[in-house]
Design an enzyme around this catalytic site. Sequence first.
Site, PDB file in Angstrom:
ATOM      1  N   LYS A 175      41.627  48.032 -16.814  1.00 41.47           N
ATOM      2  CA  LYS A 175      40.677  46.714 -17.157  1.00 41.47           C
ATOM      3  C   LYS A 175      41.575  45.283 -17.513  1.00 41.47           C
ATOM      4  O   LYS A 175      42.203  45.280 -18.565  1.00 41.47           O
ATOM      5  CB  LYS A 175      39.891  46.848 -18.286  1.00 41.47           C
ATOM      6  CG  LYS A 175      38.624  45.931 -18.355  1.00 41.47           C
ATOM      7  CD  LYS A 175      38.469  45.558 -19.843  1.00 41.47           C
ATOM      8  CE  LYS A 175      38.910  44.262 -20.360  1.00 41.47           C
ATOM      9  NZ  LYS A 175      38.847  42.741 -19.601  1.00 41.47           N
ATOM     10  N   GLU A 250      50.401  47.245 -28.389  1.00 39.32           N
ATOM     11  CA  GLU A 250      51.112  46.095 -28.598  1.00 39.32           C
ATOM     12  C   GLU A 250      50.568  44.995 -28.993  1.00 39.32           C
ATOM     13  O   GLU A 250      49.802  44.466 -28.226  1.00 39.32           O
ATOM     14  CB  GLU A 250      52.157  45.788 -27.045  1.00 39.32           C
ATOM     15  CG  GLU A 250      52.834  46.658 -26.830  1.00 39.32           C
ATOM     16  CD  GLU A 250      54.088  47.144 -27.885  1.00 39.32           C
ATOM     17  OE1 GLU A 250      54.406  46.230 -28.613  1.00 39.32           O
ATOM     18  OE2 GLU A 250      54.602  48.338 -27.721  1.00 39.32           O
ATOM     19  N   CYS A 284      53.233  36.504 -27.016  1.00 38.86           N
ATOM     20  CA  CYS A 284      53.299  37.502 -28.157  1.00 38.86           C
ATOM     21  C   CYS A 284      54.628  37.100 -28.737  1.00 38.86           C
ATOM     22  O   CYS A 284      54.656  37.269 -30.091  1.00 38.86           O
ATOM     23  CB  CYS A 284      52.865  38.923 -27.891  1.00 38.86           C
ATOM     24  SG  CYS A 284      54.138  39.451 -26.649  1.00 38.86           S
ATOM     25  N   GLU A 385      48.825  33.977 -36.486  1.00 40.84           N
ATOM     26  CA  GLU A 385      49.292  33.828 -35.300  1.00 40.84           C
ATOM     27  C   GLU A 385      48.428  32.598 -34.566  1.00 40.84           C
ATOM     28  O   GLU A 385      46.954  32.815 -34.768  1.00 40.84           O
ATOM     29  CB  GLU A 385      48.888  35.260 -34.388  1.00 40.84           C
ATOM     30  CG  GLU A 385      49.536  35.086 -32.955  1.00 40.84           C
ATOM     31  CD  GLU A 385      49.348  36.143 -32.043  1.00 40.84           C
ATOM     32  OE1 GLU A 385      48.360  36.774 -32.029  1.00 40.84           O
ATOM     33  OE2 GLU A 385      50.356  36.613 -31.157  1.00 40.84           O
TER      34      GLU A 385
HETATM   35  P1  NAP Z   1      42.374  40.225 -26.647  1.00 41.52           P
HETATM   36  O1  NAP Z   1      41.335  39.067 -26.941  1.00 41.52           O
HETATM   37  O2  NAP Z   1      42.771  41.043 -27.722  1.00 41.52           O
HETATM   38  O3  NAP Z   1      42.327  40.913 -25.400  1.00 41.52           O
HETATM   39  C1  NAP Z   1      43.202  41.828 -24.841  1.00 41.52           C
HETATM   40  C2  NAP Z   1      42.261  42.661 -23.794  1.00 41.52           C
HETATM   41  O4  NAP Z   1      41.368  43.320 -24.700  1.00 41.52           O
HETATM   42  C3  NAP Z   1      41.298  41.744 -22.572  1.00 41.52           C
HETATM   43  O5  NAP Z   1      41.462  42.634 -21.642  1.00 41.52           O
HETATM   44  C4  NAP Z   1      40.002  41.932 -23.399  1.00 41.52           C
HETATM   45  O6  NAP Z   1      39.016  41.719 -22.453  1.00 41.52           O
HETATM   46  C5  NAP Z   1      40.227  43.201 -24.014  1.00 41.52           C
HETATM   47  N1  NAP Z   1      39.266  43.582 -25.264  1.00 41.52           N
HETATM   48  C6  NAP Z   1      38.585  42.544 -25.648  1.00 41.52           C
HETATM   49  N2  NAP Z   1      37.808  43.295 -26.810  1.00 41.52           N
HETATM   50  C7  NAP Z   1      37.797  44.389 -26.467  1.00 41.52           C
HETATM   51  C8  NAP Z   1      37.226  45.672 -27.006  1.00 41.52           C
HETATM   52  N3  NAP Z   1      36.408  45.536 -28.155  1.00 41.52           N
HETATM   53  N4  NAP Z   1      37.558  46.828 -26.632  1.00 41.52           N
HETATM   54  C9  NAP Z   1      38.550  46.815 -25.680  1.00 41.52           C
HETATM   55  N5  NAP Z   1      39.152  45.996 -24.815  1.00 41.52           N
HETATM   56  C10 NAP Z   1      38.729  44.838 -25.505  1.00 41.52           C
HETATM   57  O7  NAP Z   1      43.939  39.340 -26.441  1.00 41.52           O
HETATM   58  P2  NAP Z   1      44.350  38.260 -25.587  1.00 41.52           P
HETATM   59  O8  NAP Z   1      43.531  36.984 -26.465  1.00 41.52           O
HETATM   60  O9  NAP Z   1      43.689  38.445 -24.120  1.00 41.52           O
HETATM   61  O10 NAP Z   1      45.702  38.126 -25.665  1.00 41.52           O
HETATM   62  C11 NAP Z   1      46.350  37.287 -26.849  1.00 41.52           C
HETATM   63  C12 NAP Z   1      46.882  38.282 -27.772  1.00 41.52           C
HETATM   64  O11 NAP Z   1      47.709  39.530 -27.304  1.00 41.52           O
HETATM   65  C13 NAP Z   1      47.607  37.886 -28.988  1.00 41.52           C
HETATM   66  O12 NAP Z   1      47.446  38.443 -29.930  1.00 41.52           O
HETATM   67  C14 NAP Z   1      48.906  38.278 -28.467  1.00 41.52           C
HETATM   68  O13 NAP Z   1      50.001  38.144 -29.564  1.00 41.52           O
HETATM   69  C15 NAP Z   1      48.692  39.694 -27.936  1.00 41.52           C
HETATM   70  N6  NAP Z   1      49.713  40.000 -26.921  1.00 41.52           N
HETATM   71  C16 NAP Z   1      50.567  40.913 -27.457  1.00 41.52           C
HETATM   72  C17 NAP Z   1      51.783  41.498 -26.391  1.00 41.52           C
HETATM   73  C18 NAP Z   1      52.579  42.455 -27.127  1.00 41.52           C
HETATM   74  O14 NAP Z   1      53.184  43.255 -26.237  1.00 41.52           O
HETATM   75  N7  NAP Z   1      53.099  42.677 -28.521  1.00 41.52           N
HETATM   76  C19 NAP Z   1      51.986  40.645 -25.343  1.00 41.52           C
HETATM   77  C20 NAP Z   1      50.867  39.928 -25.044  1.00 41.52           C
HETATM   78  C21 NAP Z   1      50.046  39.389 -25.877  1.00 41.52           C
HETATM   79  P3  NAP Z   1      38.546  40.169 -22.187  1.00 41.52           P
HETATM   80  O15 NAP Z   1      39.632  39.439 -21.664  1.00 41.52           O
HETATM   81  O16 NAP Z   1      37.643  40.626 -21.088  1.00 41.52           O
HETATM   82  O17 NAP Z   1      38.093  39.598 -23.342  1.00 41.52           O
END
Ligand code: NAP
Length: 496
Positions: A175, A250, A284, A385
């Site tokens: 997904k 992550e 991130c 963040e």
């Molecule tokens: P996010 O809102 O947590 O979304 C990540 C993924 O999870 C998306 O595919 C999202 O779908 C899905 N998702 C959202 N709610 C969910 C739920 N309740 N159950 C299961 N899946 C769900 O994060 P983002 O805004 O896309 O990315 C930014 C964040 O990612 C930041 O906090 C960043 O630090 C972190 N990040 C961490 C790393 C690492 O390796 N540590 C790398 C990159 C990014 P939708 O897109 O459809 O909402």
Amino acid sequence: MPQIFQNFINGKWTDSKSGRTFENRNPANWNDVVGIFPKSTKEDVEDAVSAARAAFEKWRLVPAPARGDIMRKVGDLLVKNKEELAREMTREMGKVLAETRGDVQEGIDTAYYAATEGRRLFGHTVPSEMPDKFAMAVRVPVGVAGIITPWNFPMEIPTWGIFPAVLAGNTVVFKPASDTPKTATTLVDIMMQAGIPEGVVNLVHGGGGEVGNAIVNNPDVDLILFTGSTGVGKQITRDASSTLKRVSLELGGKNAQIVMDDADLDLALEGVLWGAFGTTGQRCTATSRLILHEKIYDTFLDMLVDRTKKLKLGNGLLPGSDVGPCVNEGQRNVVASYVEIGKNEKANLVCGGKIASDGELSKGWFYEPTIFENVKPEMRIAQEEIFGPVLSVIRTSSLSQSIDILNGTIYGLSSSIYTRDVNSAFKAIRDIKAGITYINVPTIGAEAHLPFGGVKQTGNGHREGGWAVYDFFTEWKSVYIDYSGKLQRAQIDNYE
Ligand code: NAP
């Protein structure tokens, strides 16, 4: 007419059973519709999981070197399509072309690493305590893996999950983020062209709350590899506990670069500009705090503000653009709200702090690269963040104070120190609490063949990347072969 895309389930492109769709638009030009994608449901996820479960029974029996051969073809196809993919990715999520090329390259590196891992996947042989007995531990695949990814590295992060999962003999339900469904579609198409059999990789588009949640809660999914925000990671941990799935997380970061008084300031300047404003701060591993030694504080800050003001905001496809847009309106609003928080906290805004809307910029979600100085470590802009082009500068007077400040958040992903003193460098390596520490390198720049991940609330102890991710995607099976022809009782017969 915008192009219409589908899910990929059991080797076939297919619409969602819901019949619903969502639009994906270019963040640098909101009038540009990248495509229409299925807004899938739990039912679609169930179909994908059933397909993955059925395919697993065949795929696990394919020799790992043969699975590796397919990964090599995937890598070759990514090489062939690198430029086209990078352009597609910039259009879809906004970062500048040099960066999306790098994002594809990381996918290529991960594919070739996986290809060679097909001929390793090392186990252990150890002596048995009994005579005429052989003992070994081998890796076996786990089953169906749910891979849920964010938008900021639309190629690299999915490949970090899917390639090792598949190489190790698992099957996948993928997904992708709703902001980058097109890149995900092209990646899956490339995997099919390379010969991944039907059902081994399934793609389900749609919202996290619906599709992501359905994957996490499906009892027939064995593994979840999630990269995203800490809040969603915690929710996934709670949901997955009901079926005791193995979960790799992550999550977020609040990474800092320390600049000591003995540092090469020009080098440190290039580092912080790239770390803080590359990918519009939406990494991130982005540099979100700059911890500056008091002896060079004013000099370095002047240099930094001068160069930051010269960064050119623009569509990432246009030559000369240094910084692209925020990924969507919501993310830009988050950035703007943190700038207000910083002002209210009485940090000193020295650069940026505004939505950028001159000319063509008004069509996209641009925000000026922003710097706050005189930031106190406990302020919200130094603790939370932001995930945008906002840098908080904190004054310090010693190495140990710098490291304490760096360690003083709930996160622990990436870290950096600029110093010419080898003793300071080694103390920093020892004392910084983070999954990654860079010396005279910015906080960004991970390579595909090393473990990647963080400590504290950045993750749950697993690692992506390199050899480490194969521990997540395999189970250990211990095997004992007794060729003595008699019952030998371990711990008993040889000690009587
Ligand atoms: P996010 O809102 O947590 O979304 C990540 C993924 O999870 C998306 O595919 C999202 O779908 C899905 N998702 C959202 N709610 C969910 C739920 N309740 N159950 C299961 N899946 C769900 O994060 P983002 O805004 O896309 O990315 C930014 C964040 O990612 C930041 O906090 C960043 O630090 C972190 N990040 C961490 C790393 C690492 O390796 N540590 C790398 C990159 C990014 P939708 O897109 O459809 O909402």
